[in-house]
Design an enzyme around this catalytic site. Structure first.
Site, short mmCIF file in Angstrom:
data_model
loop_
_atom_site.label_atom_id
_atom_site.label_comp_id
_atom_site.label_asym_id
_atom_site.label_seq_id
_atom_site.Cartn_x
_atom_site.Cartn_y
_atom_site.Cartn_z
N LYS A 1 1.02 -1.21 0.18
CA LYS A 1 0.05 -0.11 -0.01
C LYS A 1 0.89 1.10 0.01
O LYS A 1 2.02 1.10 0.68
CB LYS A 1 -0.95 0.11 1.37
CG LYS A 1 -1.94 1.22 1.45
CD LYS A 1 -2.76 0.95 2.53
CE LYS A 1 -3.94 2.29 2.49
NZ LYS A 1 -5.15 1.86 3.82
N SER B 1 -9.77 2.09 2.74
CA SER B 1 -8.97 2.99 1.93
C SER B 1 -8.06 2.13 0.96
O SER B 1 -7.32 2.45 0.11
CB SER B 1 -8.44 3.88 2.86
OG SER B 1 -7.28 3.18 3.68
N SER C 1 -10.11 -0.40 6.82
CA SER C 1 -9.46 -0.06 5.51
C SER C 1 -8.90 -1.29 5.12
O SER C 1 -8.43 -1.50 3.66
CB SER C 1 -8.55 0.77 5.45
OG SER C 1 -9.34 2.19 5.42
N1 GLN Z 1 -13.41 4.33 6.10
C1 GLN Z 1 -12.58 4.76 7.37
C2 GLN Z 1 -12.24 6.17 7.54
O1 GLN Z 1 -12.35 6.77 6.35
C3 GLN Z 1 -11.47 3.84 7.63
C4 GLN Z 1 -10.33 4.14 7.07
C5 GLN Z 1 -9.23 3.36 7.18
O2 GLN Z 1 -9.23 2.15 8.00
N2 GLN Z 1 -8.03 3.71 7.06
O3 GLN Z 1 -11.90 6.63 8.32
#
Ligand code: GLN
Length: 491
Positions: A79, A154, A178
């Site tokens: 990532k 994400s 995410s």
């Molecule tokens: N969707 C969640 C957020 O926007 C989690 C994102 C994540 O786990 N990095 O904060």
């Protein structure tokens, strides 16, 4: 004929060991596949193919010279919020469009030391804020199961790349879901370890008290192959916990899967996870999976957890608060994007940040700064911290009655790209995953079938340090079902 991208990491390890194929052949196969198909998916931000081929050649030579690290020469990708020395590291943001990291994140280093070959850096929501990968400066990622849909976020690039067969495994990060949610949307397995299990050194911070790196693979066993070298104590991360390291692969391979292998295991199910908002087709797949777990010997028990609406509100106060503080370092001076012709210092800061950050990141910074401001700190931030403690206690109580808690990973399947959902509706999609991060618990998502032709994931939440239990439990399910073998038809 079976092609390399259809093999599991376990099979790749065996094949390399027996010299049925070389790392160079493998790496070339994945590179060709990415070159011909990633135009439709957009999962890579940086294709680091020259380096990858050089690493693969070196791996082949080392193996010929007697190096017997099992993972030597297996391809993977990272990532793009994990710092990679000499390689662009953008966190999906214009703010870091030109940032070449001078050092490796500890997990990147550990993975390289185990012999994995990195093919490059994967697309993501900007600074890991989002649930659909549409906030990336480098364009949206398309779900390999339906190119008109989101892959989740994400870590959407990581999940899509594994589902598309571009890499056997990939790293991701999980602040509020995410890893688990994109794994669910893309029909693969993903695990977020206990907070402190994996070093955060060199992982670009979103919300430091919640962030944790983890892995994606087609199966629990594949996830374990990448999680093993990643895990462990790191004195460069003050929140890293010094515990003896574990061997998840060995634990899985030693697990019996026939008959009633889960006899004695209690799986907790909370009514609150099956309330309004849960798609009825998704619910059907989840109930079928729970029945399968029962058939394998597990006992389903009812547990109580914190009202998910409360958990959601707590997360969306604390995560932006930490983000607003973490992101203050991007000032147009030290690294990354700087605006053209600043009039003065104030103009340089303001315009660099206004032009360098996307809309969602700016929204979070504003929310977080508000929650931390002198007048509102106690009403919002301090209150949310207190509620966080209660969420931790509620999980503790639930785990007195069960070993693992099961839930849907997300209330829906992957939605359509550009389906301009308002931010609040997108945040609602995180309802089952974020409590886990607030409590620092480990959790994984594994595929349990399809709803309206799209993958559904089941979430398994464990007690602190129960990674091995989660992985072996999912492995038992996967040894007795075939959902994890389904792949999208990309050619
Ligand atoms: N969707 C969640 C957020 O926007 C989690 C994102 C994540 O786990 N990095 O904060």
């Amino acid at each position: 004929m079976t092609q390399f991208h259809q093999l599991s990491v376990h099979e790749l390890v065996q094949g390399l060991k027996n010299q049925s194929f070389s790392s160079t052949e493998l790496t070339e196969h994945f590179i060709n596949r990415i070159d011909s198909l990633d135009g439709q998916i957009n999962s890579f931000i940086t294709k680091d193919f020259e380096n990858a081929l050089a690493q693969a050649k070196l791996a082949d030579k080392q193996r010929a010279d007697g190096d017997n690290r099992p993972l030597l020469g297996v391809p993977m990708a990272h990532k793009d919020n994990l710092c990679t020395k000499g390689v662009l590291t953008t966190a999906g943001s214009k703010m870091l469009y030109n940032f070449v990291s001078p050092y490796d994140a500890t997990v990147v280093q550990n993975i390289a030391n185990s012999g994995f070959v990195s093919l490059g850096k994967l697309n993501m929501d900007e600074f890991a804020m989002g649930s659909d990968n549409e906030s990336s400066h480098f364009g949206a990622v398309h779900n390999p199961w339906d190119l008109g849909r989101v892959p989740g976020g994400s870590s959407g690039g990581s999940a899509a790349a594994v589902a598309a067969g571009f890499v056997p495994v990939a790293t991701g990060s999980d602040t509020g879901g995410s890893i688990r949610q994109p794994a669910s949307f893309c029909g693969i397995t993903g695990i977020k370890p206990t907070y402190g299990r994996v070093s955060r050194y060199g992982m670009i911070a979103y919300a430091s008290s919640l962030d944790q790196a983890g892995t994606f693979g087609k199966s629990a066993l594949d996830c374990a192959y990448l999680l093993d070298p990643m895990s462990g104590y790191d004195n460069k991360d003050a929140t890293s916990i010094n515990r003896p390291s574990e061997d998840y692969v060995a634990d899985i391979l030693a697990t019996a899967t026939d008959g009633k292998p889960l006899a004695g295991k209690k799986i907790g199910v909370a009514k609150a996870y099956f309330g309004a908002g849960l798609d009825s087709e998704v619910e059907k797949s989840i109930r079928t999976a729970l029945a399968k777990y029962e058939e394998l010997g597990a006992e389903i028990v009812e547990v109580d957890i914190t009202d998910p609406a409360v958990t959601l509100a707590t997360y969306y106060l604390l995560a932006p608060a930490e983000a607003s503080s973490n992101l203050s370092r991007y000032d147009g001076v030290r690294f990354g994007y700087r605006c053209e012709n600043p009039k003065d210092l104030h103009d340089l800061y303001t315009r660099s940040r206004s032009e360098g950050f996307g809309a969602e990141v700016q929204r979070r910074i504003i929310m977080g700064t508000y929650a931390l401001s002198a007048g509102y700190f106690d009403a919002y931030y301090t209150k949310a911290q207190k509620v966080r403690r209660l969420i931790v206690e509620d999980f503790k109580k639930a785990f007195e009655k069960c070993d693992i808690i099961a839930s849907p990973t997300a209330p829906t399947v992957a939605y359509k790209l550009g389906e301009s959902l308002d931010p609040a509706s997108i945040y609602l999609g995180d309802v089952y995953t974020i409590g886990v991060n607030l409590a620092g618990l480990p959790a994984l998502s594994h595929p349990v079938g399809m709803a309206n032709g799209l993958p559904v994931g089941l979430q398994l939440i464990g007690k602190h340090w129960a990674e091995s239990e989660l992985l072996t439990t999912a492995h038992i399910y996967q040894a007795n079902t075939k959902f994890h073998q389904d792949t999208p038809n990309l050619g």
